[in-house]
Write a protein that holds these residues in place. Structure first.
Motif, PDB file in Angstrom:
ATOM      1  N   ARG A 120       0.924  -1.319   0.187  1.00 44.38           N
ATOM      2  CA  ARG A 120       0.048   0.305  -0.022  1.00 44.38           C
ATOM      3  C   ARG A 120       0.497   1.430  -0.213  1.00 44.38           C
ATOM      4  O   ARG A 120       1.829   0.884   0.700  1.00 44.38           O
ATOM      5  N   ARG A 121       0.764   2.527  -0.577  1.00 44.79           N
ATOM      6  CA  ARG A 121       1.049   3.397  -0.861  1.00 44.79           C
ATOM      7  C   ARG A 121       1.382   4.271   0.210  1.00 44.79           C
ATOM      8  O   ARG A 121      -0.397   4.921   1.363  1.00 44.79           O
ATOM      9  N   ILE A 122       2.279   4.619   0.705  1.00 43.41           N
ATOM     10  CA  ILE A 122       2.631   5.611   1.779  1.00 43.41           C
ATOM     11  C   ILE A 122       2.857   7.435   1.276  1.00 43.41           C
ATOM     12  O   ILE A 122       1.921   8.122   1.464  1.00 43.41           O
ATOM     13  N   SER A 123       3.382   7.143   0.228  1.00 45.28           N
ATOM     14  CA  SER A 123       3.931   9.101   0.060  1.00 45.28           C
ATOM     15  C   SER A 123       4.199   8.011  -1.650  1.00 45.28           C
ATOM     16  O   SER A 123       4.253   7.510  -1.797  1.00 45.28           O
ATOM     17  N   ALA A 124       4.581   9.010  -2.063  1.00 42.60           N
ATOM     18  CA  ALA A 124       5.295   8.707  -3.445  1.00 42.60           C
ATOM     19  C   ALA A 124       6.405   7.879  -3.884  1.00 42.60           C
ATOM     20  O   ALA A 124       6.249   6.976  -4.404  1.00 42.60           O
ATOM     21  N   ASP A 125       6.830   7.632  -2.968  1.00 43.66           N
ATOM     22  CA  ASP A 125       8.107   6.749  -2.778  1.00 43.66           C
ATOM     23  C   ASP A 125       8.375   6.017  -1.743  1.00 43.66           C
ATOM     24  O   ASP A 125       9.179   4.811  -1.888  1.00 43.66           O
ATOM     25  N   VAL A 126       7.237   6.382  -0.402  1.00 41.69           N
ATOM     26  CA  VAL A 126       7.222   5.225   0.409  1.00 41.69           C
ATOM     27  C   VAL A 126       6.264   4.117   0.061  1.00 41.69           C
ATOM     28  O   VAL A 126       4.787   4.864  -0.147  1.00 41.69           O
ATOM     29  N   LEU A 127       6.618   3.226   0.618  1.00 42.23           N
ATOM     30  CA  LEU A 127       4.997   2.032   0.653  1.00 42.23           C
ATOM     31  C   LEU A 127       5.608   0.846   1.516  1.00 42.23           C
ATOM     32  O   LEU A 127       5.879   1.524   2.313  1.00 42.23           O
ATOM     33  N   MET A 128       4.265   0.669   2.202  1.00 46.10           N
ATOM     34  CA  MET A 128       4.073  -0.134   3.750  1.00 46.10           C
ATOM     35  C   MET A 128       3.780  -1.787   3.177  1.00 46.10           C
ATOM     36  O   MET A 128       2.820  -1.165   1.695  1.00 46.10           O
ATOM     37  N   GLY A 129       4.417  -2.350   3.414  1.00 47.07           N
ATOM     38  CA  GLY A 129       4.159  -4.339   3.187  1.00 47.07           C
ATOM     39  C   GLY A 129       3.699  -4.939   4.004  1.00 47.07           C
ATOM     40  O   GLY A 129       3.862  -4.544   5.003  1.00 47.07           O
ATOM     41  N   ALA A 130       2.995  -6.406   3.755  1.00 48.70           N
ATOM     42  CA  ALA A 130       2.335  -6.883   4.731  1.00 48.70           C
ATOM     43  C   ALA A 130       2.771  -8.271   3.875  1.00 48.70           C
ATOM     44  O   ALA A 130       2.191  -8.842   2.838  1.00 48.70           O
ATOM     45  N   MET A 131       4.004  -9.373   4.619  1.00 52.33           N
ATOM     46  CA  MET A 131       4.391 -10.568   4.835  1.00 52.33           C
ATOM     47  C   MET A 131       2.843 -11.039   4.954  1.00 52.33           C
ATOM     48  O   MET A 131       2.813 -11.293   6.796  1.00 52.33           O
ATOM     49  N   ASP A 132       2.572 -12.155   4.461  1.00 54.10           N
ATOM     50  CA  ASP A 132       1.222 -12.924   4.106  1.00 54.10           C
ATOM     51  C   ASP A 132       2.375 -14.544   4.188  1.00 54.10           C
ATOM     52  O   ASP A 132       2.028 -14.519   3.074  1.00 54.10           O
TER      53      ASP A 132
END
Length: 151
Positions: A120-132
């Motif tokens: 998911r996007r936090i900003s143009a250059d930063v993402l949040m990930g969820a490892m399932d």
């Protein structure tokens, strides 16, 4: 404070997340297009005490490299002298759009392991990930920051 601002504050280490907060933030963040991830992304974890986070630390995990939707290096690590290399112990991966929590967004699917990293996007250059990871009770939340050039 907006969801994106709160998530970015956590990425920057300004505060620690409250219990359950990472899942709530992840669900509220906007989706990511799979085609917009090309390049090298530096990674980090929100909870360094998590079992999977400790493994990434031992591997000297740097981040991920997205060459194109069919060619992803999920674990880019550092050597003793700081050079980057692709850790092959987990195999390669590819990008697809996958629904999680009712939202279709980019996800990295490991070719040979039952693991999906949702983004998911936090900003143009930063993402949040969820490892399932199949068989793991907890989700590992992490973040990625796009690197304009390889170090």
């Amino acid at each position: 404070m907006s969801t994106e601002d709160r998530a970015l504050a956590l990425v920057l280490g300004e505060t620690r997340p409250e219990p359950g907060e990472l899942a709530t933030l992840f669900r509220a963040l906007p989706p990511v297009e799979p085609g917009g991830l090309t390049g090298l992304w530096r990674g980090g974890v929100f909870d360094p005490d998590d079992r999977m986070a400790r493994l990434l630390t031992r591997l000297r995990w740097y981040g991920k490299r997205f060459t194109d939707p069919e060619n992803v290096d999920p674990l880019v690590c550092r050597t003793d002298d700081g050079a980057l290399y692709t850790y092959d112990g987990m195999g390669s991966a590819r990008l697809r759009e996958v629904v999680r929590d009712g939202v279709a967004s980019a996800a990295m699917i490991y070719d040979g392991r039952p693991i999906i990293d949702h983004f998911r996007r936090i900003s143009a250059d930063v993402l949040m990930g969820a490892m399932d990871a199949k068989g793991e009770a907890a989700v590992l939340y992490f973040h990625l920051t796009h690197q304009p050039v390889e170090p």
